[in-house]
Scaffold this motif. Structure first.
Motif, short mmCIF file in Angstrom:
data_model
loop_
_atom_site.label_atom_id
_atom_site.label_comp_id
_atom_site.label_asym_id
_atom_site.label_seq_id
_atom_site.Cartn_x
_atom_site.Cartn_y
_atom_site.Cartn_z
N SER A 379 0.83 -1.21 0.00
CA SER A 379 0.00 0.00 0.00
C SER A 379 0.86 1.26 0.00
N ALA A 380 1.92 1.25 0.81
CA ALA A 380 2.82 2.41 0.88
C ALA A 380 3.46 2.68 -0.48
N LEU A 381 3.94 1.62 -1.14
CA LEU A 381 4.56 1.79 -2.45
C LEU A 381 3.56 2.27 -3.49
N CYS A 382 2.35 1.74 -3.43
CA CYS A 382 1.30 2.16 -4.37
C CYS A 382 0.99 3.64 -4.19
N ASN A 383 0.84 4.08 -2.95
CA ASN A 383 0.54 5.50 -2.68
C ASN A 383 1.70 6.40 -3.08
N MET A 384 2.93 5.92 -2.88
CA MET A 384 4.11 6.71 -3.25
C MET A 384 4.20 6.96 -4.74
N HIS A 633 15.98 25.06 13.55
CA HIS A 633 15.43 24.56 12.29
C HIS A 633 15.84 23.11 12.05
N SER A 634 17.06 22.75 12.43
CA SER A 634 17.54 21.39 12.20
C SER A 634 16.73 20.36 12.99
N GLU A 635 16.37 20.70 14.24
CA GLU A 635 15.59 19.77 15.06
C GLU A 635 14.20 19.58 14.49
N VAL A 636 13.62 20.64 13.97
CA VAL A 636 12.30 20.55 13.36
C VAL A 636 12.36 19.67 12.11
N LEU A 637 13.39 19.86 11.31
CA LEU A 637 13.54 19.03 10.10
C LEU A 637 13.72 17.56 10.45
N LYS A 638 14.49 17.29 11.50
CA LYS A 638 14.70 15.89 11.91
C LYS A 638 13.38 15.21 12.23
N ARG A 639 12.46 15.97 12.78
CA ARG A 639 11.14 15.42 13.08
C ARG A 639 10.27 15.33 11.82
N ASN A 640 10.20 16.41 11.07
CA ASN A 640 9.21 16.51 10.00
C ASN A 640 9.54 15.71 8.75
N ILE A 641 10.82 15.43 8.53
CA ILE A 641 11.18 14.61 7.36
C ILE A 641 10.56 13.22 7.48
N LEU A 642 10.53 12.68 8.69
CA LEU A 642 9.88 11.38 8.89
C LEU A 642 8.38 11.48 8.58
N TRP A 643 7.74 12.54 9.04
CA TRP A 643 6.31 12.72 8.79
C TRP A 643 6.04 12.95 7.30
N TYR A 644 6.96 13.64 6.64
CA TYR A 644 6.81 13.83 5.20
C TYR A 644 6.81 12.48 4.48
N ALA A 645 7.71 11.59 4.88
CA ALA A 645 7.79 10.27 4.25
C ALA A 645 6.50 9.48 4.51
N ILE A 646 6.01 9.51 5.74
CA ILE A 646 4.76 8.82 6.07
C ILE A 646 3.61 9.41 5.26
N ARG A 648 3.68 10.63 2.30
CA ARG A 648 3.72 10.12 0.94
C ARG A 648 3.24 8.68 0.85
N GLU A 649 3.27 7.95 1.96
CA GLU A 649 2.95 6.52 1.94
C GLU A 649 1.50 6.21 2.28
N ILE A 650 0.80 7.16 2.89
CA ILE A 650 -0.56 6.87 3.35
C ILE A 650 -1.59 7.21 2.27
N PRO A 651 -2.81 6.66 2.39
CA PRO A 651 -3.86 6.97 1.40
C PRO A 651 -4.18 8.46 1.36
N LEU A 652 -4.74 8.90 0.24
CA LEU A 652 -5.03 10.31 0.03
C LEU A 652 -5.96 10.89 1.09
N ALA A 653 -6.89 10.08 1.58
CA ALA A 653 -7.89 10.57 2.53
C ALA A 653 -7.26 11.08 3.82
#
Length: 892
Positions: A379-384, A633-646, A648-653
Motif C-alpha cells: 500500500s505504501a509503495l502504491c501510494n508513493m 530549524h535542524s531539530e524541526v527538520l529531523k522530526r518533519n522529514i519522517l512525517w513527510y515520508a509517512i 507520501r505513503e498513506i492513502p489520500l484521505a
C-alpha cells in the motif's frame, strides 16, 4: 549510542503521543480532554500487549510453581558449584532456563518505554502551561491542590491519588500471587510517585488515567473470553458512537476531515462485532498453510521495504531535489545527517517494534501480522508511486506552495485501487503463492536500494561542491556592520528583487495603509508588468541581464552553455556599473554559478564589486533582540522529514490530517517563523546595514530578498512578526498569509525610505522594486480562462527616479522585468552594451509580443532551455486580457 537507542525505542512512541494530542486538540479544543484522550488511546492500543504479557507471565508462574519444590530441595541440600551444576541439569531436563524468569517482568517492561516517552513529551509540552482543567489550575505545573499558607507551599494530591489507584490495581492483580510479585508491583507504584511528584499535573493526570485503566484491565483479564470480547466491543462501540455524535453535531471544522472521522468512527464501532464472524469465514476457506520460516521471510522484507522507503528512499528524494537547501542548517552541516536520522527513526517504527510484537504472539497471530505488514508495504509503495499528489513545490521547512486536498473522486479511486491490491495479495497468500509473494517483497526492497544509494551519492557530491566556497561563518551575524555604502552627493542606484512578491496585492496594501502613498514619494507602480517565467530560475535572469537572458534570448545563443549564460546575467549590471565608476554591492544573487546557495566567487575577478549572503544571516540576532525563542530549524527538520515520508505513503484521505497546514501534526508551528525571518530580518535592519559615505562618488546596490517567499501571519496594521497574532488587518485578504508577507515587505521598505529621506539621500537615489514572479499556482485577483494563473506571471514593479516627487502613482503601461537593466542604468551609463555580446541594452523589445515560458524551466541540453508550443505563450499589451495571450503556432 544513547541517542540512537532513544531514537529507536522512545521516539516512535513520542510521535504517536504527539499525533494523538494534536488530533484531540483539533477535535475538542480543550487541553485537559486531549490529555485524557491520549491516555485512553494509548491504553487501548497497549491492551493486546498487556494481554500477551499476562499470558507469558502466567506461563512463567506455572513453570516456577511446578519446579519450585524440587529446586528448593536442591538448594537446601547442596551448596556452591555443586548446587549450581545440579540446578542447571534439573532446569535442562525440564526445558527451562533461568533467563526465562524475565518473562514475569513483561508487563513492567512494556510500561517503561511508554513512561519515558510520556515523561519526555508531556513534561516539556508548551500547550499545558498556564491552562486550567477542572480543579487543576495549571496543567503545566504541579497541582498543589492542598495548600498551606504557613508553609508557603502545598501538597500535590494527584501523585498521591495516582499511587493509591496503582496500589488498588496491584492488590487486585496480585491476589493469590507470591510476595515477589507483590513487592514488584507496590515498589514500582512508589517509584512512580517519587518520579512524578513534582512533575506537571498534565503528565500526572495522564499517568493517573493510565492507572485507572490498569485497574479496569486487572478486573477485565479475570473474565471469561466471551465476556471479555463482549465488554471490549461494547466499550469501543460506545466510544465510537460518542465520537460520531460529537463530530456531527457539536464540532464545527473542516467538512472533509469531519466526514473522514465520522466514517472511521462508524468502522471502528462495527469492526469489533464482525471480527469473530470474519474469523469463522476465514476458517472455512481452504488455503495452503505457510511455515513459520516462510511467514517470517515475507514479514522481514515487508518491514525492510517500509524502513527503506520511509527512512532513506523518500528523504533522499526530498533532499536530493535541492541538497544545498538542507546544508549547513544550524549545527548540522551535511544533509546526509537528516537522512541518517530518518533511517534510525524508521528503524524503531518499522523494524524494532514490529519484530518485538511479532515474537510475543502465537503462530496464528504471527501469520496475521505478516499479512498485515505485506499489505502495508505494498500500500505504501502504491501510494508513493501511483498517487504522489500534486501539491506544488515544497520549501526547506517542508511547506507546500499548493494546497493538500483531494476531492471525493480522487479518494474513491485511491481506495478502489488499494482494495484491488489487497484482494490480489490475499488471493496469492491463501493459494500458497509463496514463491511469488517472496519474490515480490524481495525484489521491491532490492529495487529501492540502488535508487537510494544513487541519491545519497548525489547529495554528498552537491554538499562537497557547496563546501568548497561556503562555510557556516557566512550564515549568522552576531552584530551588524554596514554593507551598503551610499554616496551623499553622487548618484545612487538601488534595485531590490523581492522573490515571489505578488503585484496584485499592492492596491489593497496601499488602501489599507493610506500613509504609504506619501511614504512611496515619487514612485510609479506598474501593475501591467510581465515576467518571462513563473519560477526564479527563469524569472530572475532577465532582471539582471535584460532581454538577452529571457528564455527565448538564452536559446538564441546555442554556442554558450546555460551555466555560463546564467552567470553572465548576474554579472552584467555589476560589471557595467563598476566600469562606470560605481561601487557595487550585490546580495544573494539567485543561483549564482548554478548553486542554490549563491557562489559569490563569480565576482572575484571584478573590481569594486562586493557580494554578500544575507538570507538567514541576521535571523538569530533578530530573535535575540526581540526576546523570541524558536526551536532550531535542524531539530524541526529531523522530526518533519519522517512525517513527510509517512505522508507520501498513506492513502489520500489521510494526507490533509497529517500535513495539518504545514505543521506536520506538531502542536505548534512557530518554527516556521524562522524561515520567514531569514529574509525579513535583513529588511528590518536595512537602516543599520546602510551608511552614507561623503567620499563615495557613485553607488549601486543590487539586493535580493526572500521576505515575500515565505509565509507567516503577522500582526496588523504594521505587519510585524510575533508568536501569537491578534489583529489580521482589514484587507479583503486579511486571512491570506501571502498578503501578510507582501504587506510586511512593502512597509519595511517604506521605513527604509524614511531613513534615506532623513539622511538626505532619497532624492539622489534611483530605486527599483521588482519581483522575479508572482505567487506559484494561485490566482488571488485575476481570473481568466487560461490554463495557468496570470498572477504568477505578473511581476511586481515600482520605479522612483532621481528627484521624483509626489504621492505614488499607477501607470498601466505594458512593462517586463527585463526592462530593469535599461531603467537602472538610464542616463547614468552612456549607450550601455552587454559586455558579453556587445549588444545594446534597451527597452524597445517589449514593443513586440513577448514569449513567456509558463512551465518550470527544463534544460533541453547544456546550451538550451526546452521551449515548445505546449509550454509557451506570447503576450502583448495588457496582460490581464486573456485575449492577449496566444500560443505560438510553432516554435523553431
Amino acid at each position: 549510542m544513547a541517542d540512537i537507542l532513544y531514537t529507536v525505542i522512545i521516539y516512535p512512541i513520542t510521535q504517536i503521543l504527539e499525533f494523538v494530542f494534536v488530533f484531540a486538540q483539533k477535535l475538542f479544543k480543550e487541553t485537559g480532554l486531549s490529555v485524557i484522550f491520549i491516555s485512553t488511546v494509548v491504553s487501548v492500543l497497549c491492551l493486546p500487549l498487556y494481554m500477551v504479557a499476562e499470558k507469558w507471565q502466567q506461563i512463567e508462574r506455572d513453570i516456577e510453581k511446578k519446579l519450585k519444590p524440587k529446586a528448593d530441595k536442591i538448594r537446601k541440600i547442596f551448596s556452591g558449584d555443586e548446587r549450581y551444576m545440579i540446578l542447571s541439569a534439573y532446569y535442562r531436563q525440564n526445558h527451562y532456563h533461568p533467563i526465562y524468569a524475565l518473562r514475569s517482568s513483561f508487563g513492567l517492561l512494556i510500561q517503561v518505554p511508554f513512561f519515558i516517552a510520556a515523561y519526555s513529551y508531556l513534561s516539556q509540552l508548551q500547550a499545558l502551561k498556564g491552562v486550567s482543567f477542572l480543579f487543576i489550575n495549571d496543567l503545566g505545573k504541579p497541582d498543589a491542590l492542598l495548600t498551606f499558607a504557613a508553609w508557603g507551599g502545598g501538597i500535590n494530591i494527584l501523585p498521591v491519588l495516582m499511587t493509591l489507584i496503582n496500589c488498588v490495581a496491584g492488590a487486585i492483580y496480585t491476589r493469590g500471587l507470591d510476595i515477589k510479585d507483590k513487592v514488584q508491583i507496590y515498589g514500582m507504584a512508589l517509584v512512580f510517585m517519587v518520579l512524578l511528584y513534582n512533575s506537571p499535573s498534565g503528565l500526572v493526570l495522564y499517568w493517573t488515567l493510565n492507572n485507572v485503566f490498569s485497574l479496569l484491565k486487572n478486573g477485565y483479564i479475570k473474565l471469561p473470553f466471551r465476556k471479555k470480547h463482549f465488554l471490549l466491543s461494547g466499550i469501543i462501540s460506545t466510544f465510537a458512537v460518542f465520537l460520531l455524535y460529537y463530530i456531527l453535531f457539536i464540532h464545527h471544522g473542516n467538512l472533509k476531515i469531519r466526514t473522514l472521522i465520522a466514517v472511521l468512527s462508524v468502522v471502528t464501532g462495527i469492526l469489533p462485532w464482525i471480527i469473530p464472524f470474519w474469523g469463522r469465514i476465514i476458517k472455512k476457506i481452504k488455503y495452503i498453510s505457510w511455515t513459520s520460516k516462510e511467514n517470517f521471510i515475507i514479514l522481514i522484507f515487508s518491514l525492510l521495504i517500509l524502513w527503506m522507503a520511509t527512512g532513506i528512499f523518500l528523504p533522499s528524494m526530498l533532499i536530493g531535489a535541492s541538497p544545498q537547501e538542507f546544508s549547513f542548517i544550524d549545527n548540522v552541516k551535511s544533509p546526509i545527517s537528516f537522512i541518517f536520522n530518518a533511517s534510525v527513526q524508521s528503524l524503531g517504527l518499522f523494524i524494532f517494534y514490529p519484530l518485538m510484537i511479532y515474537f510475543l504472539f502465537s503462530e496464528k497471530v504471527k501469520r496475521i501480522i505478516s499479512v498485515l505488514m505485506v499489505t502495508t508495504s505494498f500500500s505504501a509503495l502504491c501510494n508513493m508511486f501511483v498517487f504522489p499528489g500534486n501539491y506544488g513545490l515544497i520549501s526547506s521547512d517542508l511547506v507546500f506552495t499548493g494546497t493538500v486536498s483531494h476531492n471525493l473522486r480522487e479518494i474513491s479511486i485511491n481506495i478502489f485501487v488499494l482494495a484491488i491490491l489487497f484482494a490480489f495479495l490475499f488471493l496469492i497468500y491463501i493459494r500458497g503463492g509463496k514463491k511469488i509473494l517472496s519474490f515480490l517483497v524481495i525484489t521491491l526492497f532490492i529495487a529501492l536500494v540502488p535508487i537510494s544509494i544513487k541519491n545519497l551519492f548525489f547529495i554528498n557530491a552537491e554538499f562537497n561542491k557547496l563546501s568548497q566556497y561556503y562555510t557556516p561563518e557566512h550564515k549568522t551575524e552576531e552584530s551588524i556592520s554596514p554593507i551598503f555604502h551610499f554616496s551623499k552627493t553622487g548618484k545612487n542606484v538601488l534595485v531590490i528583487m523581492l522573490d515571489m512578491a505578488e503585484s496584485v496585492f499592492v492596491p489593497y496594501i496601499f488602501e489599507e495603509s493610506h500613509e504609504l502613498y506619501q511614504k512611496y514619494d515619487g514612485f510609479v507602480y506598474y501593475p501591467n508588468t510581465v515576467t518571462f517565467n513563473g519560477w526564479t530560475v527563469g524569472g530572475a535572469p532577465p532582471i539582471f541581464g535584460g532581454y538577452e537572458y529571457t528564455p527565448e534570448g538564452i536559446n538564441s545563443r546555442s554556442d554558450i552553455s546555460l551555466h555560463k549564460k546564467r552567470n553572465e546575467a548576474l554579472l552584467m549590471m555589476p560589471m557595467l556599473f563598476s566600469s562606470s565608476g560605481f561601487s557595487v554591492a550585490i546580495t544573494d544573487p539567485p543561483y549564482a554559478d548554478n548553486n542554490w546557495i549563491p557562489d559569490l566567487r563569480i565576482y572575484d575577478d571584478e573590481k569594486n564589486i562586493s557580494g554578500y549572503i544575507t538570507d538567514g544571516a541576521y535571523t538569530d540576532l533578530w530573535l535575540k533582540r526581540n526576546n523570541i525563542v524558536l526551536p532550531p530549524h535542524s531539530e524541526v527538520l529531523k522530526r518533519n522529514i519522517l512525517w513527510y515520508a509517512i505522508f507520501r505513503e498513506i492513502p489520500l484521505a489521510f494526507r490533509q490530517a497529517v500535513y495539518y497546514t504545514g505543521s506536520w501534526c506538531a502542536p505548534f508551528s512557530e518554527y516556521r517563523m524562522r524561515l520567514f525571518l531569514n529574509g525579513y530580518a535583513m529588511l528590518d535592519y536595512l537602516d543599520e546595514l546602510t551608511d552614507i559615505d561623503p567620499q563615495k562618488e557613485k553607488s549601486a546596490v543590487l539586493m535580493v530578498n526572500n521576505t515575500t517567499h515565505e509565509n507567516w501571519f503577522l500582526q496588523a496594521p504594521d505587519y510585524k512578526p510575533q508568536i501569537s497574532v491578534t489583529d489580521y488587518g482589514k484587507s479583503p485578504f486579511s486571512k491570506e498569509v501571502w498578503y501578510h508577507v507582501n504587506a510586511a515587505a512593502i512597509k519595511r521598505l517604506s521605513d527604509y525610505f524614511d531613513f534615506l529621506k532623513s539622511h538626505n539621500i532619497y532624492d539622489n537615489t534611483r530605486i527599483i522594486l521588482v519581483s522575479d514572479h508572482g505567487l506559484l499556482d494561485v490566482s488571488h485577483v485575476t481570473k481568466t480562462g487560461l490554463p495557468f494563473h496570470v498572477d504568477q506571471f505578473n511581476s511586481l514593479l515600482f520605479i522612483k527616479d532621481f528627484n521624483a516627487k509626489g504621492a505614488m502613482k499607477t501607470d498601466m503601461t505594458f512593462m517586463t522585468n527585463a526592462d530593469i537593466p535599461f531603467f537602472a542604468m538610464k542616463e547614468l551609463i552612456e549607450n550601455p552594451v552587454n559586455p558579453f555580446t556587445g549588444n545594446a541594452i534597451t527597452d524597445g523589445q517589449k514593443n513586440n509580443p513577448q514569449l513567456i515560458l509558463i512551465k518550470r524551466v527544463q534544460d533541453k541540453n547544456e546550451t538550451e532551455i526546452e521551449l515548445n508550443t505546449q509550454n509557451t505563450y506570447y503576450i502583448r499589451d495588457n496582460i490581464f486580457d486573456e485575449n492577449n495571450w496566444n500560443r505560438p503556432e510553432k516554435y523553431p
